[in-house]
Design an enzyme around this catalytic site. Structure first.
Site, PDB file in Angstrom:
ATOM      1  CE1 TYR A  17      -3.782   2.363   0.388  1.00 43.40           C
ATOM      2  CE2 TYR A  17      -2.511   3.291   2.205  1.00 43.40           C
ATOM      3  CZ  TYR A  17      -3.564   3.375   1.310  1.00 43.40           C
ATOM      4  OH  TYR A  17      -4.400   4.461   1.330  1.00 43.40           O
ATOM      5  CD  GLU A  39      -8.209   6.434   5.121  1.00 38.61           C
ATOM      6  OE1 GLU A  39      -8.216   6.481   6.367  1.00 38.61           O
ATOM      7  OE2 GLU A  39      -7.197   6.116   4.474  1.00 38.61           O
ATOM      8  CD1 TRP A  47      -3.101   1.549   6.449  1.00 42.02           C
ATOM      9  CD2 TRP A  47      -5.272   2.040   6.464  1.00 42.02           C
ATOM     10  NE1 TRP A  47      -3.515   1.679   5.133  1.00 42.02           N
ATOM     11  CE2 TRP A  47      -4.854   1.989   5.125  1.00 42.02           C
ATOM     12  CE3 TRP A  47      -6.618   2.331   6.721  1.00 42.02           C
ATOM     13  CZ2 TRP A  47      -5.694   2.206   4.045  1.00 42.02           C
ATOM     14  CZ3 TRP A  47      -7.463   2.554   5.641  1.00 42.02           C
ATOM     15  CH2 TRP A  47      -6.995   2.497   4.331  1.00 42.02           C
TER      16      TRP A  47
END
Length: 183
Positions: A17, A39, A47
């Protein structure tokens, strides 16, 4: 204080990512919608949790195809709430579905989500937050900041000395250009 550029490289989830997505310009509607949805789902969690569940989210939300998600009914909501592979939070699920219908409306008012973002760029973070709160659901300051950093509308995704930063600048993120990277 460590930075994502210090901890992500080499990690099985954060690394790809960080190296190939975070901070690069995003223009495709489904990808912008996915980033917003991820998000929103990250709020209050790590995360890493979201990245580990990303494939499941992609499958559960029909590849983040806006029209499909906007058409979800109560049966689809229940299906999502019963899907142990994703984050099963009613407020977050409802926000993602609602936000898909908002993106449909942005097609009519601005030509799409990407064009809406471009229309409002550049704005300082605080103004982006106000705009997102008026437009979408479940979009607080951190969600807006991370969504906009991850898609190239706000700087800060990478340190200047991170090797990925030069690739991002070459790709023409909104924060570093005057023209459109996706035009």
């Amino acid at each position: 204080m460590s930075h994502y550029c210090d901890t992500a490289p080499g990690h099985p989830y954060h690394g790809p990512y960080h190296d190939h997505e975070y901070g690069f310009p995003v223009c495709a509607e489904n990808e912008l919608f996915e980033r917003l949805a991820l998000e929103i789902n990250q709020a209050g969690l790590s995360w890493l949790t979201v990245l580990k569940k990303r494939d499941a989210f992609h499958s559960a939300f029909d590849g983040f195809e806006v029209d499909r998600v906007a058409a979800y009914d109560d049966n689809e909501r229940e299906r999502l709430l019963n899907n142990a592979a994703i984050i099963r939070n009613r407020l977050k699920i409802n926000a993602v579905i609602h936000n898909a219908s908002v993106i449909q409306q942005l097609r009519h008012s601005h030509g799409g989500f990407h064009h809406w973002l471009e229309h409002h760029h550049p704005l300082p973070h605080g103004e982006w937050v106000k705009l997102f709160r008026r437009t979408f659901r479940f979009t607080g300051p951190e969600i807006v900041r991370e969504m906009l950093m991850s898609t190239g509308y706000l700087p800060g995704a990478h340190r200047d000395d991170c090797p990925v930063q030069q690739r991002i600048i070459a790709a023409g993120p909104a924060w570093a250009r005057s023209g459109g990277a996706c035009e």
